[in-house]
Design an enzyme around this catalytic site. Structure first.
Site, PDB file in Angstrom:
ATOM      1  N   GLU A  79       0.814  -1.219   0.000  1.00  0.00           N
ATOM      2  CA  GLU A  79       0.000   0.000   0.000  1.00  0.00           C
ATOM      3  C   GLU A  79       0.850   1.273   0.000  1.00  0.00           C
ATOM      4  O   GLU A  79       1.699   1.456   0.875  1.00  0.00           O
ATOM      5  CB  GLU A  79      -0.921  -0.006   1.231  1.00  0.00           C
ATOM      6  N   LYS A 259      -7.847  -0.478  11.048  1.00  0.00           N
ATOM      7  CA  LYS A 259      -7.175  -0.856   9.796  1.00  0.00           C
ATOM      8  C   LYS A 259      -5.912  -0.009   9.623  1.00  0.00           C
ATOM      9  O   LYS A 259      -4.871  -0.497   9.211  1.00  0.00           O
ATOM     10  CB  LYS A 259      -8.133  -0.662   8.614  1.00  0.00           C
ATOM     11  N   ASP A 275       3.500 -14.540  11.448  1.00  0.00           N
ATOM     12  CA  ASP A 275       2.204 -14.914  10.889  1.00  0.00           C
ATOM     13  C   ASP A 275       1.224 -13.746  11.118  1.00  0.00           C
ATOM     14  O   ASP A 275       0.712 -13.566  12.219  1.00  0.00           O
ATOM     15  CB  ASP A 275       1.765 -16.191  11.624  1.00  0.00           C
ATOM     16  N   HIS A 372      -2.141  11.201   0.099  1.00  0.00           N
ATOM     17  CA  HIS A 372      -1.959   9.931  -0.605  1.00  0.00           C
ATOM     18  C   HIS A 372      -1.971  10.093  -2.115  1.00  0.00           C
ATOM     19  O   HIS A 372      -1.554   9.209  -2.829  1.00  0.00           O
ATOM     20  CB  HIS A 372      -3.111   8.979  -0.265  1.00  0.00           C
TER      21      HIS A 372
HETATM   22  P1  NDP Z   1       8.237 -23.923  15.445  1.00  0.00           P
HETATM   23  O1  NDP Z   1       7.440 -25.132  15.136  1.00  0.00           O
HETATM   24  O2  NDP Z   1       9.330 -23.575  14.496  1.00  0.00           O
HETATM   25  O3  NDP Z   1       8.786 -24.095  16.936  1.00  0.00           O
HETATM   26  C1  NDP Z   1       9.712 -23.217  17.492  1.00  0.00           C
HETATM   27  C2  NDP Z   1      11.097 -23.782  17.339  1.00  0.00           C
HETATM   28  O4  NDP Z   1      12.029 -22.832  17.814  1.00  0.00           O
HETATM   29  C3  NDP Z   1      11.270 -25.049  18.155  1.00  0.00           C
HETATM   30  O5  NDP Z   1      11.733 -26.044  17.283  1.00  0.00           O
HETATM   31  C4  NDP Z   1      12.347 -24.688  19.155  1.00  0.00           C
HETATM   32  O6  NDP Z   1      13.333 -25.658  19.246  1.00  0.00           O
HETATM   33  C5  NDP Z   1      13.039 -23.508  18.501  1.00  0.00           C
HETATM   34  N1  NDP Z   1      13.677 -22.610  19.484  1.00  0.00           N
HETATM   35  C6  NDP Z   1      15.018 -22.381  19.544  1.00  0.00           C
HETATM   36  N2  NDP Z   1      15.301 -21.487  20.515  1.00  0.00           N
HETATM   37  C7  NDP Z   1      14.131 -21.168  21.108  1.00  0.00           C
HETATM   38  C8  NDP Z   1      13.784 -20.294  22.173  1.00  0.00           C
HETATM   39  N3  NDP Z   1      14.690 -19.569  22.830  1.00  0.00           N
HETATM   40  N4  NDP Z   1      12.490 -20.194  22.532  1.00  0.00           N
HETATM   41  C9  NDP Z   1      11.531 -20.888  21.862  1.00  0.00           C
HETATM   42  N5  NDP Z   1      11.804 -21.745  20.845  1.00  0.00           N
HETATM   43  C10 NDP Z   1      13.086 -21.887  20.462  1.00  0.00           C
HETATM   44  O7  NDP Z   1       7.321 -22.620  15.531  1.00  0.00           O
HETATM   45  P2  NDP Z   1       6.206 -22.229  16.545  1.00  0.00           P
HETATM   46  O8  NDP Z   1       5.859 -23.348  17.486  1.00  0.00           O
HETATM   47  O9  NDP Z   1       6.612 -20.940  17.135  1.00  0.00           O
HETATM   48  O10 NDP Z   1       4.953 -22.031  15.592  1.00  0.00           O
HETATM   49  C11 NDP Z   1       4.884 -20.923  14.727  1.00  0.00           C
HETATM   50  C12 NDP Z   1       4.337 -21.368  13.384  1.00  0.00           C
HETATM   51  O11 NDP Z   1       3.097 -22.026  13.573  1.00  0.00           O
HETATM   52  C13 NDP Z   1       4.052 -20.206  12.480  1.00  0.00           C
HETATM   53  O12 NDP Z   1       4.606 -20.520  11.207  1.00  0.00           O
HETATM   54  C14 NDP Z   1       2.530 -20.180  12.361  1.00  0.00           C
HETATM   55  O13 NDP Z   1       2.136 -19.691  11.118  1.00  0.00           O
HETATM   56  C15 NDP Z   1       2.177 -21.617  12.546  1.00  0.00           C
HETATM   57  N6  NDP Z   1       0.845 -21.963  13.007  1.00  0.00           N
HETATM   58  C16 NDP Z   1      -0.074 -21.034  13.468  1.00  0.00           C
HETATM   59  C17 NDP Z   1      -1.304 -21.411  13.915  1.00  0.00           C
HETATM   60  C18 NDP Z   1      -2.228 -20.378  14.456  1.00  0.00           C
HETATM   61  O14 NDP Z   1      -1.833 -19.242  14.607  1.00  0.00           O
HETATM   62  N7  NDP Z   1      -3.479 -20.703  14.760  1.00  0.00           N
HETATM   63  C19 NDP Z   1      -1.714 -22.839  13.910  1.00  0.00           C
HETATM   64  C20 NDP Z   1      -0.659 -23.729  13.472  1.00  0.00           C
HETATM   65  C21 NDP Z   1       0.555 -23.296  13.032  1.00  0.00           C
HETATM   66  P3  NDP Z   1      13.191 -26.965  20.164  1.00  0.00           P
HETATM   67  O15 NDP Z   1      12.455 -27.923  19.335  1.00  0.00           O
HETATM   68  O16 NDP Z   1      14.582 -27.332  20.477  1.00  0.00           O
HETATM   69  O17 NDP Z   1      12.408 -26.530  21.376  1.00  0.00           O
END
Ligand code: NDP
Length: 423
Positions: A79, A259, A275, A372
């Site tokens: 935008e 918005k 996200d 704008h």
């Molecule tokens: P991930 O699945 O990537 O999990 C976070 C990763 O970060 C883990 O693997 C963790 O490692 C690692 N990590 C490393 N350092 C840290 C730290 N200091 N603190 C926390 N984690 C750490 O992502 P999220 O669980 O955050 O999920 C986000 C994604 O989920 C987005 O892409 C979103 O779009 C999607 N999503 C959203 C939904 C919704 O909003 N309703 C539903 C489903 C998915 P380790 O494994 O070692 O812990």
């Protein structure tokens, strides 16, 4: 509808050939798909049925002074005016001493919905007895989170209807947004509930209404920084306060007020690899938290100052999701010089308030269209077929002719080219 078979099993080249033949794409159209596919392996990792990359422009907003630290803010948006307005709002606030931004704990709520409940009061007592065990089960499903200092914090139950009970589990997600981690933890808890209580589970998923992961920011602007277009700063401040009142009273206005805030917020959420749908849904749910959808920010007069405040749920991650795999996101984190999710939250909420100030300032002084217009006309003349060399002249001609539509842009472009050819 043509048969696309198992599209996801095809190579990228096969997908392009298949879609080109089925949809009878021209050579030029096929070339657009091919030329835009900048990172095929990344695209294939991130989504399903990848064919190409759809790119958005990224710009930098300047003048952000937040908790006494200066920031460059990368913004991704389609935008016009958003980046310029953001810098403008931030510059006024920086002159006034900057933003004071804060974050709450970073707890996300996971939900397990129990259905076909026969005796909800009895079930709640049984769950309460099991609470400790259920929290351990959740933590064990993603043990690294607890090792980092995060993990479950509390569990609460609520009766939604005679046959429906919900468990809300709060989880400290540390530096991640946490959706995937939480969903894994919830599924483990759901399995335990089914096994121990023989209770039917409808679904288990995080809630995007992140009321335990809030970011807030304030600014205090002396009147003299607000004077504009011959209006005294005090008058502008009063008009902004009125605009803020209207956004508390009228949902039609509140939606547009918000918005404008989300124009800034989404752009930084995108630049930081987060996200934006999650942030959007949480913000709008929060805007309706008292039963009526209202403006998320408020502006008040205090002494000779205009005081702005914004608070929203901001469960963004600094790590996780697509953040680590998109190279531009790491670069944007470097440009912002941020080291944590909390710092990112403070920037994003402040961008929301700066964006809101710039929009209200324009609305109550000159009207939003004037500021704008040049940028909008630029998009319009390009859509009409003007090239980069013709763009500025065409915008001037549109302004002179007081025209704002594509048909006029095309006509003005045709006339201009004819004259140009004829010398
Ligand atoms: P991930 O699945 O990537 O999990 C976070 C990763 O970060 C883990 O693997 C963790 O490692 C690692 N990590 C490393 N350092 C840290 C730290 N200091 N603190 C926390 N984690 C750490 O992502 P999220 O669980 O955050 O999920 C986000 C994604 O989920 C987005 O892409 C979103 O779009 C999607 N999503 C959203 C939904 C919704 O909003 N309703 C539903 C489903 C998915 P380790 O494994 O070692 O812990």
């Amino acid at each position: 509808m043509q048969n696309y078979g198992k599209f996801y099993q095809k190579s990228w080249e096969e997908r392009i050939n298949h879609i080109s033949q089925n949809e009878k794409l021209t050579k030029e159209q096929i070339q657009i798909l091919k030329n835009s596919a900048h990172n095929k392996s990344l695209g294939d990792t991130m989504i399903e049925n990848y064919i190409t990359d759809y790119s958005y422009p990224e710009g930098i907003a300047f003048h952000y002074l937040i908790n006494n630290k200066r920031y460059l803010v990368p913004m991704v948006t389609e935008e016009p005016s958003v980046v310029a307005a953001s810098s403008h709002g931030a510059a006024i606030i920086a002159k006034a001493g900057g933003f004071l931004a804060k974050t709450s704990e970073r707890l996300m709520i996971g939900q397990i919905i129990l259905e076909s409940v026969e005796d909800s009061a009895k079930l709640i007592i049984e769950i309460q007895k099991l609470t400790k065990d259920l929290l351990v089960v959740a933590d064990q499903a993603h043990p690294s989170l607890k090792k980092r200092g995060g993990g479950t914090r509390w569990l609460k139950t609520r009766i939604l209807a005679e046959d429906l009970v919900v468990l809300n589990i709060a989880i400290d997600v540390q530096e991640a947004m946490g959706a995937n981690m939480i969903n894994t933890m919830l599924e483990a808890v759901a399995a335990r509930l089914e096994a121990v209580l023989r209770q039917q589970v409808l679904m288990s998923i995080l809630s995007n209404y992140a009321t335990e992961c809030l970011a807030s920011t304030t600014c205090k602007i002396p009147y003299e920084l607000l004077s504009k277009n011959g209006f005294a700063g005090e008058i502008i401040a009063q008009k902004i306060v009125q605009a803020s009142r209207v956004a508390q009273l009228d949902t039609y206005r509140a939606a547009t007020h918000n918005k404008g805030i989300m124009n800034g917020i989404d752009a930084v959420v995108m630049a930081s690899g987060n996200d934006w749908r999650a942030i959007e849904s949480g913000a709008h749910a929060y805007a309706a938290r008292n039963g009526q959808y209202k403006g998320l920010s408020t502006w008040k007069i205090s002494g000779d100052y205009l005081v702005g405040e914004l608070e929203i749920p901001l469960p963004v991650g600094f790590i996780g999701g697509s953040i680590g795999i998109v190279p531009l996101v790491s670069l944007n984190q470097k440009l912002m010089k941020i080291t944590s999710a909390r710092e990112l939250e403070q920037i994003i909420v402040s961008v929301g308030l700066a964006q809101n100030l710039a929009a209200l300032l324009a609305l109550v002084s000159e009207g939003i269209q004037k500021g704008h217009m040049r940028l909008q006309l630029k998009s319009l003349v390009i859509a009409a077929g003007a090239n980069v060399a013709e763009e500025a002249v065409l915008v001037d001609k549109m302004l002179q002719a007081d025209k704002r539509d594509i048909a006029s842009a095309k006509k003005i472009l045709t006339d201009y080219r004819k004259k140009d050819k004829n010398g």
